[in-house]
Scaffold this motif. Structure first.
Motif, PDB file in Angstrom:
ATOM      1  N   GLN A 403     -14.026  -1.617   0.365  1.00  0.00           N
ATOM      2  CA  GLN A 403     -15.192  -0.832   0.792  1.00  0.00           C
ATOM      3  C   GLN A 403     -16.214  -1.703   1.536  1.00  0.00           C
ATOM      4  O   GLN A 403     -17.417  -1.617   1.274  1.00  0.00           O
ATOM      5  CB  GLN A 403     -15.852  -0.167  -0.419  1.00  0.00           C
ATOM      6  N   LYS A 404     -15.715  -2.553   2.444  1.00  0.00           N
ATOM      7  CA  LYS A 404     -16.599  -3.388   3.263  1.00  0.00           C
ATOM      8  C   LYS A 404     -16.209  -3.176   4.716  1.00  0.00           C
ATOM      9  O   LYS A 404     -15.105  -3.551   5.140  1.00  0.00           O
ATOM     10  CB  LYS A 404     -16.473  -4.862   2.854  1.00  0.00           C
ATOM     11  N   ASP A 405     -17.116  -2.606   5.479  1.00  0.00           N
ATOM     12  CA  ASP A 405     -16.785  -2.137   6.825  1.00  0.00           C
ATOM     13  C   ASP A 405     -16.255  -3.222   7.753  1.00  0.00           C
ATOM     14  O   ASP A 405     -15.355  -2.978   8.559  1.00  0.00           O
ATOM     15  CB  ASP A 405     -18.010  -1.472   7.467  1.00  0.00           C
ATOM     16  N   ASP A 406     -16.814  -4.422   7.675  1.00  0.00           N
ATOM     17  CA  ASP A 406     -16.430  -5.478   8.598  1.00  0.00           C
ATOM     18  C   ASP A 406     -15.389  -6.437   8.016  1.00  0.00           C
ATOM     19  O   ASP A 406     -15.234  -7.565   8.491  1.00  0.00           O
ATOM     20  CB  ASP A 406     -17.662  -6.268   9.054  1.00  0.00           C
ATOM     21  N   LEU A 407     -14.679  -5.994   6.981  1.00  0.00           N
ATOM     22  CA  LEU A 407     -13.666  -6.842   6.348  1.00  0.00           C
ATOM     23  C   LEU A 407     -12.556  -7.183   7.339  1.00  0.00           C
ATOM     24  O   LEU A 407     -12.015  -6.305   8.018  1.00  0.00           O
ATOM     25  CB  LEU A 407     -13.067  -6.117   5.144  1.00  0.00           C
ATOM     26  N   LYS A 408     -12.205  -8.476   7.412  1.00  0.00           N
ATOM     27  CA  LYS A 408     -11.095  -8.925   8.244  1.00  0.00           C
ATOM     28  C   LYS A 408      -9.864  -9.086   7.355  1.00  0.00           C
ATOM     29  O   LYS A 408      -9.937  -9.686   6.287  1.00  0.00           O
ATOM     30  CB  LYS A 408     -11.423 -10.259   8.918  1.00  0.00           C
ATOM     31  N   ILE A 409      -8.729  -8.554   7.809  1.00  0.00           N
ATOM     32  CA  ILE A 409      -7.502  -8.570   7.012  1.00  0.00           C
ATOM     33  C   ILE A 409      -6.385  -9.228   7.812  1.00  0.00           C
ATOM     34  O   ILE A 409      -6.127  -8.845   8.960  1.00  0.00           O
ATOM     35  CB  ILE A 409      -7.095  -7.143   6.593  1.00  0.00           C
ATOM     36  N   PHE A 410      -5.731 -10.205   7.216  1.00  0.00           N
ATOM     37  CA  PHE A 410      -4.610 -10.896   7.858  1.00  0.00           C
ATOM     38  C   PHE A 410      -3.371 -10.755   6.976  1.00  0.00           C
ATOM     39  O   PHE A 410      -3.437 -10.942   5.757  1.00  0.00           O
ATOM     40  CB  PHE A 410      -4.924 -12.387   8.040  1.00  0.00           C
ATOM     41  N   THR A 411      -2.245 -10.464   7.622  1.00  0.00           N
ATOM     42  CA  THR A 411      -0.995 -10.294   6.876  1.00  0.00           C
ATOM     43  C   THR A 411       0.080 -11.282   7.325  1.00  0.00           C
ATOM     44  O   THR A 411       1.238 -11.142   6.936  1.00  0.00           O
ATOM     45  CB  THR A 411      -0.456  -8.858   7.033  1.00  0.00           C
ATOM     46  N   ASP A 412      -0.284 -12.260   8.143  1.00  0.00           N
ATOM     47  CA  ASP A 412       0.655 -13.339   8.451  1.00  0.00           C
ATOM     48  C   ASP A 412      -0.097 -14.661   8.435  1.00  0.00           C
ATOM     49  O   ASP A 412      -1.280 -14.732   8.801  1.00  0.00           O
ATOM     50  CB  ASP A 412       1.355 -13.118   9.794  1.00  0.00           C
ATOM     51  N   ALA A 413       0.605 -15.693   7.982  1.00  0.00           N
ATOM     52  CA  ALA A 413      -0.033 -16.983   7.754  1.00  0.00           C
ATOM     53  C   ALA A 413      -0.570 -17.613   9.034  1.00  0.00           C
ATOM     54  O   ALA A 413      -1.671 -18.164   9.042  1.00  0.00           O
ATOM     55  CB  ALA A 413       0.949 -17.934   7.062  1.00  0.00           C
ATOM     56  N   ALA A 414       0.181 -17.517  10.119  1.00  0.00           N
ATOM     57  CA  ALA A 414      -0.221 -18.183  11.364  1.00  0.00           C
ATOM     58  C   ALA A 414      -1.557 -17.653  11.864  1.00  0.00           C
ATOM     59  O   ALA A 414      -2.437 -18.428  12.266  1.00  0.00           O
ATOM     60  CB  ALA A 414       0.865 -18.013  12.425  1.00  0.00           C
ATOM     61  N   SER A 415      -1.747 -16.347  11.826  1.00  0.00           N
ATOM     62  CA  SER A 415      -3.003 -15.755  12.310  1.00  0.00           C
ATOM     63  C   SER A 415      -4.169 -16.136  11.408  1.00  0.00           C
ATOM     64  O   SER A 415      -5.266 -16.439  11.890  1.00  0.00           O
ATOM     65  CB  SER A 415      -2.871 -14.234  12.371  1.00  0.00           C
ATOM     66  N   PHE A 416      -3.929 -16.133  10.104  1.00  0.00           N
ATOM     67  CA  PHE A 416      -4.987 -16.521   9.169  1.00  0.00           C
ATOM     68  C   PHE A 416      -5.373 -17.983   9.370  1.00  0.00           C
ATOM     69  O   PHE A 416      -6.561 -18.327   9.422  1.00  0.00           O
ATOM     70  CB  PHE A 416      -4.522 -16.280   7.733  1.00  0.00           C
ATOM     71  N   HIS A 417      -4.382 -18.855   9.506  1.00  0.00           N
ATOM     72  CA  HIS A 417      -4.661 -20.279   9.698  1.00  0.00           C
ATOM     73  C   HIS A 417      -5.437 -20.512  10.987  1.00  0.00           C
ATOM     74  O   HIS A 417      -6.382 -21.318  11.024  1.00  0.00           O
ATOM     75  CB  HIS A 417      -3.357 -21.074   9.724  1.00  0.00           C
ATOM     76  N   ALA A 418      -5.048 -19.797  12.047  1.00  0.00           N
ATOM     77  CA  ALA A 418      -5.748 -19.956  13.328  1.00  0.00           C
ATOM     78  C   ALA A 418      -7.205 -19.520  13.196  1.00  0.00           C
ATOM     79  O   ALA A 418      -8.118 -20.167  13.725  1.00  0.00           O
ATOM     80  CB  ALA A 418      -5.038 -19.141  14.410  1.00  0.00           C
ATOM     81  N   PHE A 419      -7.442 -18.424  12.485  1.00  0.00           N
ATOM     82  CA  PHE A 419      -8.809 -17.949  12.287  1.00  0.00           C
ATOM     83  C   PHE A 419      -9.654 -18.998  11.562  1.00  0.00           C
ATOM     84  O   PHE A 419     -10.787 -19.293  11.958  1.00  0.00           O
ATOM     85  CB  PHE A 419      -8.791 -16.644  11.482  1.00  0.00           C
TER      86      PHE A 419
END
Length: 452
Positions: A403-419
């Motif tokens: 319930q947080k409008d600006d929540l960022k969600i990653f489902t793969d490791a490479a994208s999360f690590h890059a972020f």
């Protein structure tokens, strides 16, 4: 005594094996896999199995006892052989009780905070050269092992885990310790795979309180309504000592604890940790440490391993890693970092990793858990869900749960690590929360970003 460990490589199991070896017992063990640091620590004492796997021929009538770990299954070949021979088989908590039944047992229970409180107590006692036996769930600075057992010490301090005792003993571990002195820090639904409803879960804490020995005591967090209700409803003939979060202030990133001698700077921070400190103080006083001596010692406490661990800091930014993964812990840790550094942007990254965190019903418990963060991130691997044989979890479910409008969600490791690696960390507090490894994130590279 000659003791054989089935599943010797576990975090708790290998520490118990090391403690008994130190005590002079003859120890053997088996496991199908042993990871670090258990592997090196067992090898150093020549307790690492020569071959991995299960070997019924290791089980013989000359063994005094078997200690059975949760990693083993009920159909384990070594366990079946032990049962066939009629050997004495203990779960980890059963064996600890046998080792401590003639001692004063101090048991620290609760859904959250128990490792930190146990660590605080042991730190204070060690600071004042008071020798006790112990079992704690985190490696402590200055301590060789997480388990220490002797014949001569009067007290044993035990972290009271509410998870199951063994594959053939479905009782929560802390039901087996029969405390003389007990503490309950807080209750927040956890272990949904074992306790499918909140009522199932809270009932275990009621049993814990009722198993305190007659004339014993319970120190409890009166700020937690569930804890307060359970303790005050118990008809056990014990003394009941409530505690509350002490007064404190935060000035320029430094937490100051109010004491009878005035404000005292401490290394830990956050309302939940100050509450933990209050509980630890009362337990230490029950063990013969006066208030002034407690404050002197606790001023040097830097925290338990994996709990609010500062990885890096520069003039404007700081990086913390924390073991938090359940909703209440995530909320408390996130709020604590924001309170400690209110003028900085807070980037909070949570990896969902446990069985409970992927359950659609339990996911709803995370509502508001990341609200204190300026930038909130949830990372999870769909393959982790599949490995646990659970239904797929979608980003939409995650978003609806938090319930947080600006929540960022990653489902793969490479994208999360890059972020994580590409962020602007000026005037920023970075908080990484997980009981996993963030999909293999290189924490040394993250730390290096603060020193660019």
């Amino acid at each position: 005594m000659q003791i054989h460990f089935i599943a010797i490589g576990g975090s708790a199991m290998h520490n118990l094996a090391l403690a008994l070896e130190h005590k002079g017992y003859t120890i053997t063990g088996s496991d199908d896999v042993v990871f670090e640091p258990s592997r090196s620590r067992l090898a150093e004492k020549e307790l690492l199995p020569e071959s991995f796997g299960w070997f019924p021929e290791k089980i013989h009538a000359g063994l005094d006892a078997i200690v059975l770990g949760m990693h083993a299954k009920a159909d384990n070949p070594e366990l079946l052989k032990a049962q066939e021979l009629g050997l004495t088989i203990y779960s980890y908590p059963e064996f600890l009780y046998e080792q401590s039944k003639d001692k004063t047992r101090v048991v620290i229970g609760g859904s959250h905070g128990k490792t930190t409180i146990t660590s605080m107590i042991l730190h204070v006692l060690d600071y004042h050269n008071k020798d006790v036996d112990y079992m704690v769930g985190a490696q402590l600075e200055g301590f060789d092992r997480m388990v220490h057992l002797t014949e001569e010490n009067d007290f044993i301090v035990l972290e009271g885990d509410e998870y199951l005792s063994s594959p053939i003993d479905r009782r929560p571990k802390f039901h087996l310790y029969k405390p003389n002195i007990a503490l309950l820090s807080g209750i927040a639904w956890d272990h949904i795979n074992v306790f499918p409803t909140f009522d199932d879960y809270t009932a275990q804490f009621g049993i814990f309180v009722d198993r305190i020995v007659n004339g014993g005591s319970i120190t409890y967090n009166a700020d937690d309504e569930t804890v307060k209700e359970i303790v005050e409803a118990s008809e056990n003939t014990i003394r009941k000592f409530p505690y509350n979060t002490p007064e404190y202030t935060v000035e320029n990133g430094q937490t100051l604890l109010e004491t009878p001698e005035g404000p005292m700077p401490i290394a830990i921070f956050g309302k939940h940790n100050l509450s933990n400190l209050a509980g630890a103080k009362w337990i230490c006083q029950n063990m013969g440490v006066d208030e002034a001596d407690f404050y002197e010692a606790i001023a040097t406490f830097k925290g338990a391993s994996k709990r609010m661990e500062k990885l890096a800091e520069n003039a404007t930014s700081v990086l913390y890693k924390d073991f938090a993964h359940s909703p209440s812990k995530v909320a408390a840790t996130t709020k604590a970092v924001k309170e400690q550094y209110p003028d900085r942007k807070l980037l909070a990254c949570l990896e969902l990793h446990t069985y409970s965190s992927f359950d659609p019903q339990f996911l709803r418990e995370y509502k508001g858990a990341l609200d204190a963060a300026d930038v909130a991130v949830v990372f999870y691997l769909p393959e982790s869900v599949a490995i646990k044989k659970l239904a797929a979890v979608t980003p939409a479910q995650i978003s609806e749960a938090f319930q947080k409008d600006d929540l960022k969600i990653f489902t793969d490791a490479a994208s999360f690590h890059a972020f994580v690696m590409e962020g602007d960390y000026k005037d920023t507090s970075i908080l990484l929360m997980s009981s996993g490894n963030y999909g293999g994130l290189d924490l040394d590279q993250v730390k290096a970003r603060l020193y660019d």
